[in-house]
Enzyme design. Structure first.
Site: not given
Length: 1492
Positions: A1036, A288
């Site tokens: 959830d 990178c």
């Protein structure tokens, strides 16, 4: 940067690690400890190397932290070594967005930062870092408002010492390497090991057969280096333990502290030196822009470097330097030293140029994206005088080391040498001369010409461009590939979500996500987008994403058997040919073993291609056959072994038992005669010696003792052979186990008996000695029987895993298709040769060999053995298939997407294997106890012997009274010794640590296996044990309690039915919403298609979307749709009706047999156009429409129920109202009720609004709700519950819940099918069924209960059995012989294993079983019973309990407010709620048709 020492390194020995899971656990837990910067754990060396802050931690505290995890940590050397740190000076470049305190806190939390000093007045910061953990550029990225202070940096650099502090903590390792024959071997090893991260230097000596290596122990271990050398094909042995060293003067010079370049980059470097040269390096390992920046920063600050330009795309660097001060080799090493082990640097070209030349001035100002390409040439030299392969290797070894030589291949047959070289560094003539200097005749070809190398002189406009004589080519887009670790995925929708969104981004060509491996492979254009940006895009979707720096290499490993090789030339031929192939990273061929080890990129080349290439060279290559069977799990070999041992022992034991019984009967007979006739001691001796078996063959040797010895010998050394082997291995590793006890008992009994027999024969004794030759056969019989039964039982515990492994196919049928998808050829290949992208044919009844996607055919597939789904699953083109599932009817062609170890089945097998070999916390107690058990038993045995000898001589009457078979013909001393010896051996025989050791693992193996068979994957012993301690279960909402996808609940027609029919409204609405990408729009379209029984809709034009409001469009061509559809008869066509309510779910209407349609509609050419608006109140008001009070109240009622209400207008007339909601799963209320009945507190946590959360909670019976909780706050909520002393289980679908799943005591991920999130949770439920949450906790309780029962068996047995064996209970008549002790010991192990096998009787409770309970126990709750907590605050908002008058007032107020505003406050909604239960079962039902 200024070097200093603010960090230390310490190596701790860690005992008790059994697998890679232990390594990861230690690294994760210790890595989180405050003050720890870096940790590297080695399973092979049983050590952990930690870099830490000495102000916050000490070696002792780190040792204790590892101890607290259940491992044995030892500090052999408590003196830590200093680690090099650097000082980074930062200054403010822009107005600060964050306060100084926050900046300091952020930096101090970063791993690798040892200190931060803030100076707000001078607007600067001084940060101390460990460069091997974090870089200066990463520090700057953390705080964007700060940048490197070049002025201070250079000032500090100028006043620093001549030499910087050396990198401490390096280790010197010497290894003996065998099998090296030439310098090519040394070059291979140096090249292989020198590239490893953490290896600083390596020198291999061919003469000494030795390798000297300097490495950093926190990055790599000695064992890993040894494995890498052995992987090349050379046996390696560590000569002496590695020891720490300090660097020499040369290395100190290389590490000299230098200032960091300015923010302008390398362009603003000091003026060029008088003798400047330019050189090009090839750099492998950059990933990178950060790598580019690091290299440029490090090199540009060296005094002898005037400029540097690094190109990520071309993997190269151009450096301008002073050739009189530094050599290219030092520069190469300096680049590699930027990140040791990461970068592999080679010299491509070097061009000397005077500083006044145009090229030098242009080079200083060279742009980053322009770089010269390295140039290579190839020459064939005729070589005469070679006689054998040694000559070939000698030439290749010497010439390959010449500067500029890239590769060389010498052919003995053709007498030629092919050399690839860099023309900027060498030429054919020097190479020919070098070969002649070795004693060979070397001739260049007659037509050989020196290669013309054209080097374009760089100018200010076009620096270092290629020669202008070449035609200008159009650049094609470059495709790079990166791998990203993705966490938080739980199902196929997560995969589709990531792939769909990434493909939309510019610069991304393709995306392939592997769910089980948690990895995404992305092909992208590096000029447009970078991997870190791709990772950020994934994070924005709600998943965790980290770029995998080294994942691109070595992702394919192939082991081949190569036949036909005869010499080293064959080896070199294969290696050189393969390494030239694109996509092959590494190849090593071992002539001695005929094996080849190859690493390759499966995207570029596959195993079949490699085998074909080797075949073209004239060799035969085939896969190394791997044992795919589950034989190691069914313990067949061990069962056969112990059965044989038992039968041998039994064969000789039966006569021994017969002799023993005969002697016991005769002794009893003599005792009776003695009692009746009162014989003297001399008469007793004479009578005893007159017995047949007591007659002496030789003086001192009776028939009885001779037979016993002959029968004992084969048992002792044949039947007991396995015990001796295991005991020897245990003692060699300085441990003691059950085998040591058995060998001690039998060997002592045998040796004692043999010695006293020999003494009696030597003394020509008239009285036969008492021997223990009967003890070893009886001991071995019962112990071998116990082991046999134990392994039979153990084989049963792994049945589930064995069944999973047996599902794997062994062969695949690969087909070749033409452009029209017509079959051209078929080929049967081994499943390991299947490559990604292959087309595979699966016939009916066949197994799917790999994961793939159907490209042709329709069939039903049985996935029951993997997912537990009883019904076959339909597959059509585009459907995904799972390796191991069975095709039922119809042939399918699939394209392989995941092969080998990446398939779902392989990942599940790996998960279950790791779970069954992991240890529960309770097992750590048993392991420690077993470690001290054997020495303790040996001590007790010795004490028993001594105590009974003392008691016997002090009070013989006790021994006489309790000694079985005592007669006066035996002397008192012999009787005492025999009795004490018998008690001592019985203690050794009866003690059994095996039962303790088997108590937990057998139960865990059976428990995890039973769970896997029922679709519950439990990751090891710890979550299995922890689940039974759970007191709170947090659910959830979206995707867990609810289905996770919106569906249409109700459709209300708001116009008279004679104006427009319901079906016409559905046709118009469905067509309009078909262009919408919003989930609500998709739900409406799906509903309309189902109601109209069609797959095609009308035409939509002028489609516009206003986010947050709605859509507008024009719809045509619906008349044909209405004509073709089998429409339903309108019910109750009442002209005065102003509103008709129709249930979207339970409506049952009979199909009409006929339909009246105006003829002009069906035959019309120009169909009618409808202007359509769909959206909320605000959208309608914007477009000038008036909403009546009745419609508004109806919308309020839907919103109170947590639904989304949208309005429909057609041609400016309000025609319909559609209610959409995410529906609750049918088993949710039942699951919640059962969890509560088990004594657990159930909590709902959601990021949705409080209205919806309250509505869902009331339907399923949950009374405590956390609403409007952000994903980042879910972790805090779980932690808050844990701080209250509660064990929390978090149940989620893993999309946004992965942090909370990790924080919870037990994380339970719900998936659909086999799409399992293996990183997000401790327990994975393969099926999307909430009742499996109940089953997982129930299974945990049953397993832990079984473990405790096993421990009770084991402990009680040892606590009672050992005292009985020692003779403590003689007063009450409890006496044991040694063979009785061995039988009891064997029985204890078998009983524990059989106890664990009772878990196989576990049956998961089904929905029907739960439904048998009385219906009066339903869990629905009224609003007043629900406590809602909003956001991160813990302020509870309970529903008010209002009186009748207050309710009437609030209802009126709510109705008035509804006319004034579209937004409702929380209180107005809560107080306007009637009782939920009455709404569900009373008048306002979903299946009613209501007319307003």
């Amino acid at each position: 940067m200024e070097p200093n020492m603010d960090a230390n390194s310490i190596t701790i020995t860690v005992e008790g690690m059994t697998c890679i899971s232990c390594v990861r656990t230690i690294e994760q837990q210790i890595g989180k400890v405050n003050g720890v910067h870096h940790i590297k754990v080695s399973l092979e060396e049983k050590s952990a190397t930690v870099i830490y802050n000495p102000k916050l931690q000490t070696p002792k505290t780190l040792q204790e932290a590892i101890d607290d995890m259940g491992f044995d940590a030892l500090l052999h050397n408590a003196n830590p070594l200093p680690v090099l740190t650097n000082t980074v000076f930062l200054t403010v470049t822009a107005p600060l967005a964050l306060p100084w305190d926050h900046i300091q806190s952020t930096l101090l939390k970063t791993k690798g930062v040892t200190g931060v000093k803030i100076s707000p007045q001078q607007r600067s910061a001084v940060v101390t870092i460990i460069p091997s953990v974090v870089s200066a550029n990463q520090i700057v990225e953390l705080v964007p408002d700060l940048s490197l202070d070049m002025g201070t940096q250079e000032k500090k650099s100028g006043t620093s010492e001549e030499h910087s502090t050396p990198q401490a903590g390096e280790v010197l390792l010497k290894m003996r390497v065998e099998g090296m024959t030439c310098h090519s071997c040394t070059s291979t090893i140096e090249g292989k090991v020198g590239k490893l991260q953490g290896v600083q230097r390596i020198k291999v000596s061919l003469d000494n057969q030795e390798a000297t290596i300097v490495y950093q122990p926190h990055l790599i271990t000695a064992e890993e280096i040894k494995k890498q050398i052995e992987a090349v094909g050379f046996p390696a042995f560590i000569k002496k333990q590695p020891k720490y060293l300090k660097l020499g003067a040369i290395d100190v010079e290389r590490l000299k502290s230098t200032p960091v370049k300015s923010s302008e980059g390398s362009q603003q470097k000091s003026p060029a030196y008088p003798s400047d040269s330019a050189i090009t390096f090839t750099i492998d390992g950059m990933h990178c822009k950060s790598c580019v920046s690091n290299i440029e920063s490090a090199l540009s600050t060296l005094q002898y470097v005037s400029s540097i330009v690094v190109s990520l795309e071309n993997r190269s660097a151009i450096v301008k330097y002073n050739a009189s001060l530094v050599t290219p080799e030092i520069l190469r090493k300096a680049i590699e030293a930027v990140s040791p082990g990461q970068y592999r640097v080679s010299i491509s070209s070097e061009v000397e140029s005077p500083t006044s030349s145009p090229s030098s001035s242009s080079l200083q100002k060279m742009p980053l994206n322009l770089v010269s390409q390295p140039l290579t040439q190839e020459v064939v030299i005729n070589i005469n005088g070679m006689t054998c392969n040694s000559c070939v290797q000698s030439i290749e070894g010497v010439i390959s080391k010449k500067p500029g030589v890239k590769s060389i291949h010498v052919s003995l047959t053709n007498s030629t040498g092919t050399i690839e070289y860099d023309p900027l560094l060498t030429s054919p003539e020097p190479l020919r001369e070098a070969i002649e200097d070795m004693g060979f005749d070397a001739v260049l070809p007659a037509d050989m010409k020196e290669p013309l190398v054209v080097i374009a002189q760089p100018s200010l406009e076009t620096p270092l461009l290629p020669s202008t004589t070449e035609p200008e080519n159009v650049m094609t887009p470059v495709q790079n590939k990166c791998y990203i670790q993705v966490s938080g995925m739980t199902c196929a929708s997560c995969v589709a979500n990531i792939e769909r969104n990434l493909r939309r981004e510019e610069g991304i060509y393709s995306v392939l996500v592997a769910l089980m491996a948690g990895k995404a492979e992305v092909r992208y254009n590096p000029a447009v987008i970078q991997p870190r940006v791709i990772a950020e895009l994934i994070r924005e979707l709600g998943f965790g994403a980290v770029v995998m720096e080294n994942a691109g290499e070595g992702n394919g490993i192939l082991e081949l058997v190569v036949r036909g090789m005869t010499c080293a030339s064959c080896v070199h031929k294969i290696e050189s040919t393969l390494t030239k192939h694109k996509g092959i990273f590494y190849c090593s061929v071992a002539l001695a073993t005929n094996k080849a080890h190859i690493k390759y990129d499966p995207e570029i080349i596959g195993p079949r291609d490699i085998i074909h290439t080797i075949g073209n060279l004239g060799f035969e290559a085939s896969l190394v056959k791997k044992d795919r069977s589950a034989n190691h799990l069914d313990h067949k070999r061990e069962i056969k072994q112990w059965r044989g041992s038992f039968l041998v022992s039994l064969f000789f034991c039966i006569p021994v038992m017969g002799l023993m019984i005969y002697m016991m009967v005769m002794d009893h007979h003599l005792a009776t005669l003695n009692h009746n006739q009162n014989m003297s001691n001399e008469e007793m001796i004479n009578m005893h010696s007159s017995m047949f078996l007591e007659r002496q063959i030789l003086p001192g040797l009776s028939i009885m003792n001779l037979l016993s010895l002959l029968l004992c010998l084969p048992v002792q050394f044949c039947g007991g052979w396995y015990f001796y082997i295991q005991a020897y291995k245990a003692l060699r590793h300085k441990t003691a186990n059950m085998d040591v006890l058995i060998v001690l008992a039998t060997t002592i009994a045998f040796a004692y008996s043999l010695v006293i027999l020999l003494v009696a024969m030597y003394e020509r004794a008239k009285v036969n000695p008492i021997t223990f030759f009967d003890t070893p056969p009886m001991l071995f019989v019962f112990i071998a029987l116990g082991r046999w039964l134990e392994h039979i039982a153990k084989g049963k515990t792994s049945e589930a895993l064995a069944k999973l492994i047996s599902l794997q196919a062994t062969e695949a049928t690969i087909v070749t298709l033409n452009s029209e998808n017509l079959l051209l050829s078929e080929e049967q290949v081994d499943v390991e040769l299947v490559q990604r992208g292959d087309i595979i044919k699966v016939v009916p009844g066949g197994k799917f060999p790999v994961d793939g996607r159907v490209i042709e055919g329709h069939s039903m597939v049985d996935e029951s053995l993997i997912t537990g789904e009883a019904m076959p699953v339909a597959k059509k083109p585009g459907s995904t298939v799972i390796a191991g599932s069975i095709n039922q009817n119809g042939s399918l062609l699939i394209r392989a997407t995941h092969v080998g170890a990446d398939t779902t089945l392989s990942q599940i097998v790996k998960l279950v294997e790791e779970a069954q070999t992991s240890k529960a916390p309770i097992q750590q107690f048993a392991d420690k106890l077993s470690g001290y058990f054997v020495p303790f038993i040996v001590l007790v045995s010795i004490v028993t012997l001594l105590v009974w000898i003392i008691i016997g001589f002090q009070n013989f009457e006790i021994v006489e009274a309790y000694f079985p078979g005592y007669n006066r013909s035996i002397s008192r001393t012999e009787t005492i010794i025999r009795f004490a010896f018998q008690a001592s051996i019985t203690v050794l025989c009866i003690a059994c640590p095996c039962s303790l050791g088997l108590a937990t693992p057998t139960a865990v193996m059976v428990g995890t296996g039973v769970g896997a068979q029922n679709g519950i994957l439990i990751k090891g012993g710890e979550p299995l044990e922890m689940a039974h301690k759970v007191k709170v279960v947090v659910f959830d909402k979206t995707g867990t309690i609810t289905h996770g996808t919106p569906v249409v609940n109700q459709v209300k027609v708001l116009v008279e039915s004679n104006k427009i029919s319901r079906n016409k409204i559905l046709a118009i609405v469905g067509t309009a919403e078909s262009n919408s990408e919003h989930p609500l729009g998709a739900a409406v379209t799906k509903y309309c298609k189902q109601e109209l029984d069609t797959e095609t809709l009308g035409t939509c034009t002028d489609f516009q979307v206003v986010p947050g409001c709605g859509i507008s469009c024009k719809v045509t061509n619906i008349e044909g749709l209405l004509h073709k559809s089998n429409l339903k008869i309108e019910e109750n066509n009442i002209k005065n009706a102003s509103l008709v309510q129709i249930d979207a779910i339970n409506e049952q209407s009979s199909p009409s047999s006929s339909m009246i349609i105006d003829a002009h509609l069906s035959n019309a050419v120009n169909t009618q156009q409808y202007k359509v608006l769909i959206g909320n109140r605000e959208w309608m008001i914007r477009n000038g429409l008036v909403i009546s009070n009745d419609v508004d109240e109806s919308m309020i009622e839907h919103e109170r129920r947590g639904r989304t209400a949208v309005l429909v207008t057609i041609d400016d007339e309000l025609c319909g109202l559609i209610a959409i909601a995410d529906t609750v799963k049918p088993e949710a209320e039942l699951a919640v009720h059962i969890l509560k009945s088990m004594g657990l507190e159930v909590v709902l946590m959601t990021g949705d609004n409080s209205k919806t959360a309250r509505s869902i909670a009331s339907q399923v019976g949950i009374t405590k709700v956390f609403a409007e909780v952000l994903p980042s706050h879910k972790v805090a909520k779980v932690k808050q519950l844990q701080e209250e002393g509660k064990r929390v289980a978090m149940v989620g679908d893993g999309i946004n819940d992965s942090p909370a799943l990790a924080m919870a005591s037990v994380g339970i991920a719900i998936g659909t099918g086999t799409d399992v999130a293996i990183e997000a949770a401790d327990v994975v439920l393969i099926r999307n069924d909430l009742l499996d949450v109940v089953a997982s906790i129930d299974l945990s309780r049953k397993t832990v209960k079984r473990i405790r029962i096993n421990f009770v068996f084991a402990l009680i047995y040892n606590l009672i059995g050992i005292p009985i064996a020692a003779g403590v209970f003689l007063p009450i008549g409890l006496v044991l012989q040694p063979w009785m002790g061995s039988a009891a010991m064997a029985a204890s192990s078998v009983s524990v294993v059989l106890s664990s096998l009772f878990l196989k009787l576990y049956r998961k409770p089904t929905y029907d079983n739960y439904e048998l309970r009385p219906r009066s126990h339903t869990g629905q709750r009224s609003p007043s019973e629900i406590s809602v907590h909003v956001g991160i605050d813990d302020t509870s908002r309970n529903s008010p309990r209002l009186g009748l008058l207050d309710r009437i007032v609030n209802y009126s107020r709510a109705s008035i407010n509804s006319l004034l505003s579209d937004k409702r406050s929380l209180n107005s909604v809560v107080t306007s709620e009637p009782d939920k239960h009455s709404l569900l079962v009373g008048d306002f039902r979903e299946d009613d048709d209501t007319t307003l």
